[in-house]
Design a protein around this motif. Structure first.
Motif, mmCIF file in Angstrom:
data_model
loop_
_atom_site.group_PDB
_atom_site.id
_atom_site.type_symbol
_atom_site.label_atom_id
_atom_site.label_comp_id
_atom_site.label_asym_id
_atom_site.label_seq_id
_atom_site.Cartn_x
_atom_site.Cartn_y
_atom_site.Cartn_z
ATOM 1 N N VAL A 270 -0.313 -0.116 -4.556
ATOM 2 C CA VAL A 270 0.672 0.541 -5.413
ATOM 3 C C VAL A 270 0.891 -0.278 -6.690
ATOM 4 C CG1 VAL A 270 2.683 -0.538 -4.323
ATOM 5 C CG2 VAL A 270 2.929 1.657 -5.432
ATOM 6 N N LEU A 271 1.058 0.415 -7.807
ATOM 7 C CA LEU A 271 1.391 -0.227 -9.080
ATOM 8 C C LEU A 271 2.870 -0.579 -9.062
ATOM 9 C CD1 LEU A 271 0.581 -0.943 -12.037
ATOM 10 C CD2 LEU A 271 1.339 1.349 -12.653
ATOM 11 N N LYS A 272 3.187 -1.786 -9.478
ATOM 12 C CA LYS A 272 4.577 -2.221 -9.505
ATOM 13 C C LYS A 272 4.857 -2.971 -10.794
ATOM 14 C CE LYS A 272 3.302 -6.111 -6.632
ATOM 15 N NZ LYS A 272 3.482 -6.814 -5.387
ATOM 16 N N GLY A 273 6.107 -2.942 -11.213
ATOM 17 C CA GLY A 273 6.497 -3.599 -12.451
ATOM 18 C C GLY A 273 7.761 -4.407 -12.277
ATOM 19 N N GLY A 274 7.868 -5.451 -13.065
ATOM 20 C CA GLY A 274 9.015 -6.341 -13.019
ATOM 21 C C GLY A 274 8.553 -7.769 -12.814
ATOM 22 N N PHE A 275 9.297 -8.707 -13.393
ATOM 23 C CA PHE A 275 8.959 -10.115 -13.254
ATOM 24 C C PHE A 275 10.243 -10.924 -13.255
ATOM 25 C CE2 PHE A 275 7.850 -14.312 -14.845
ATOM 26 C CZ PHE A 275 6.791 -14.618 -14.021
ATOM 27 N N ASP B 65 10.012 4.734 -7.838
ATOM 28 C CA ASP B 65 10.939 4.135 -6.875
ATOM 29 C C ASP B 65 11.501 2.834 -7.416
ATOM 30 O OD1 ASP B 65 10.342 6.194 -5.088
ATOM 31 O OD2 ASP B 65 8.625 5.094 -4.279
ATOM 32 N N LEU B 66 12.836 2.746 -7.478
ATOM 33 C CA LEU B 66 13.534 1.578 -7.995
ATOM 34 C C LEU B 66 14.160 0.813 -6.841
ATOM 35 C CD1 LEU B 66 14.725 0.010 -10.471
ATOM 36 C CD2 LEU B 66 16.690 1.519 -10.278
ATOM 37 N N SER B 67 13.890 -0.482 -6.778
ATOM 38 C CA SER B 67 14.530 -1.359 -5.803
ATOM 39 C C SER B 67 15.689 -2.068 -6.508
ATOM 40 C CB SER B 67 13.527 -2.384 -5.272
ATOM 41 O OG SER B 67 14.188 -3.323 -4.459
ATOM 42 N N VAL B 68 16.905 -1.612 -6.213
ATOM 43 C CA VAL B 68 18.091 -2.133 -6.903
ATOM 44 C C VAL B 68 18.293 -3.618 -6.603
ATOM 45 C CG1 VAL B 68 20.583 -1.874 -7.171
ATOM 46 C CG2 VAL B 68 19.158 0.147 -6.927
ATOM 47 N N LEU C 229 0.839 -1.193 0.000
ATOM 48 C CA LEU C 229 0.000 0.000 0.000
ATOM 49 C C LEU C 229 0.871 1.240 0.000
ATOM 50 C CD1 LEU C 229 -2.645 -1.044 2.672
ATOM 51 C CD2 LEU C 229 -2.885 -1.105 0.197
ATOM 52 N N ALA C 230 0.377 2.288 -0.659
ATOM 53 C CA ALA C 230 1.083 3.568 -0.708
ATOM 54 C C ALA C 230 0.134 4.674 -0.256
ATOM 55 C CB ALA C 230 1.565 3.849 -2.128
ATOM 56 N N VAL C 231 0.706 5.690 0.353
ATOM 57 C CA VAL C 231 -0.079 6.836 0.798
ATOM 58 C C VAL C 231 -0.346 7.727 -0.403
ATOM 59 C CG1 VAL C 231 -0.062 8.876 2.268
ATOM 60 C CG2 VAL C 231 0.959 6.756 3.077
ATOM 61 N N TYR C 232 -1.606 8.108 -0.611
ATOM 62 C CA TYR C 232 -1.942 8.997 -1.716
ATOM 63 C C TYR C 232 -2.696 10.236 -1.273
ATOM 64 C CZ TYR C 232 -6.761 7.262 -1.812
ATOM 65 O OH TYR C 232 -8.049 6.944 -1.496
ATOM 66 N N GLY C 233 -2.885 10.392 -0.001
ATOM 67 C CA GLY C 233 -3.562 11.584 0.496
ATOM 68 C C GLY C 233 -3.603 11.567 2.012
ATOM 69 N N ASN C 234 -4.125 12.647 2.600
ATOM 70 C CA ASN C 234 -4.175 12.711 4.059
ATOM 71 C C ASN C 234 -5.521 13.220 4.573
ATOM 72 O OD1 ASN C 234 -3.914 15.325 3.232
ATOM 73 N ND2 ASN C 234 -2.333 15.864 4.710
ATOM 74 N N LEU C 235 -6.578 13.013 3.814
ATOM 75 C CA LEU C 235 -7.900 13.459 4.236
ATOM 76 C C LEU C 235 -8.862 12.290 4.375
ATOM 77 C CD1 LEU C 235 -8.206 16.616 1.967
ATOM 78 C CD2 LEU C 235 -7.525 16.524 4.374
ATOM 79 N N CYS C 236 -8.397 11.208 4.971
ATOM 80 C CA CYS C 236 -9.231 10.015 5.130
ATOM 81 C C CYS C 236 -9.513 9.750 6.599
ATOM 82 C CB CYS C 236 -8.526 8.804 4.513
ATOM 83 S SG CYS C 236 -8.436 8.875 2.720
ATOM 84 N N GLY C 237 -10.320 8.747 6.828
ATOM 85 C CA GLY C 237 -10.663 8.361 8.187
ATOM 86 C C GLY C 237 -11.812 9.177 8.732
ATOM 87 N N PRO C 238 -12.299 8.811 9.898
ATOM 88 C CA PRO C 238 -13.452 9.500 10.488
ATOM 89 C C PRO C 238 -13.182 10.978 10.780
ATOM 90 C CG PRO C 238 -12.911 7.516 11.741
ATOM 91 C CD PRO C 238 -11.867 7.685 10.706
ATOM 92 N N THR D 28 3.525 7.757 -5.723
ATOM 93 C CA THR D 28 2.327 8.595 -5.768
ATOM 94 C C THR D 28 2.688 10.046 -5.455
ATOM 95 O OG1 THR D 28 1.868 8.080 -3.459
ATOM 96 C CG2 THR D 28 0.797 6.722 -5.119
ATOM 97 N N GLY D 29 2.083 10.944 -6.190
ATOM 98 C CA GLY D 29 2.310 12.362 -5.991
ATOM 99 C C GLY D 29 3.550 12.903 -6.659
ATOM 100 N N VAL D 30 4.418 12.045 -7.147
ATOM 101 C CA VAL D 30 5.658 12.482 -7.780
ATOM 102 C C VAL D 30 5.590 12.292 -9.283
ATOM 103 C CG1 VAL D 30 8.144 12.077 -7.930
ATOM 104 C CG2 VAL D 30 6.990 11.930 -5.727
ATOM 105 N N SER D 31 5.046 11.173 -9.706
ATOM 106 C CA SER D 31 5.046 10.824 -11.121
ATOM 107 C C SER D 31 3.616 10.794 -11.651
ATOM 108 C CB SER D 31 5.695 9.452 -11.313
ATOM 109 O OG SER D 31 4.913 8.463 -10.687
ATOM 110 N N VAL D 32 3.515 10.528 -12.941
ATOM 111 C CA VAL D 32 2.200 10.344 -13.553
ATOM 112 C C VAL D 32 1.578 9.108 -12.925
ATOM 113 C CG1 VAL D 32 0.977 9.922 -15.705
ATOM 114 C CG2 VAL D 32 2.997 11.386 -15.699
ATOM 115 N N GLU D 33 0.393 9.271 -12.366
ATOM 116 C CA GLU D 33 -0.241 8.173 -11.659
ATOM 117 C C GLU D 33 -0.611 7.045 -12.615
ATOM 118 O OE1 GLU D 33 -3.920 7.513 -8.560
ATOM 119 O OE2 GLU D 33 -3.133 9.514 -8.891
ATOM 120 N N ARG D 34 -0.375 5.814 -12.152
ATOM 121 C CA ARG D 34 -0.690 4.580 -12.890
ATOM 122 C C ARG D 34 0.192 4.370 -14.117
ATOM 123 N NH1 ARG D 34 -1.958 1.893 -9.126
ATOM 124 N NH2 ARG D 34 -4.085 1.397 -8.656
#
Length: 106
Positions: free
Chosen positions: A38-43, A66-69, A19-28, A52-58
């Motif tokens: 979160v969308l992820k790529g690689g196989f 974010d790259l995991s070396v 899961l990734a944070v995409y905002g801060n106006l949730c909850g009661p 989220t919030g940095v790049s074009v969403e999706r």
């Protein structure tokens, strides 16, 4: 060849369970973080994660997301093992075939 295959595997995309944070106006109270898968790529191991919030969403991009070396190195090693074992199998098959052709001629 293994590096190329690993880099092209980024087109194998899936979402979650991370899961990734995409905002801060949730909850009661309206002041808690909002989460979404979160969308992820690689196989076979995902190595590029949508920021989220940095790049074009999706959409995944090496420059923005974010790259995991470690995961990328693991993918490259996996594809290298596949390529090398395939090359060895083909080489052995050719050797066996050449020996059978020589044996048939004698």
């Amino acid at each position: 060849m293994a590096i190329t295959l690993a880099l092209l595997s980024v087109y194998v995309e899936c979402t979650g369970p991370e899961l990734a944070v995409y905002g801060n106006l949730c909850g009661p109270s309206g002041s808690e973080f909002c989460y979404k898968p979160v969308l992820k790529g690689g196989f076979p191991v995902a190595y590029l994660f949508d920021a989220t919030g940095v790049s074009v969403e999706r959409q995944l991009a090496f420059v923005e997301d974010d790259l995991s070396v470690g995961a990328l190195v693991l993918d490259i090693a996996t594809y290298l093992a596949i390529v090398l074992s395939t090359m060895m199998a083909i080489s052995r098959w050719r050797q066996d075939r050449m020996q059978s052709v020589r044996f048939d001629r004698t």
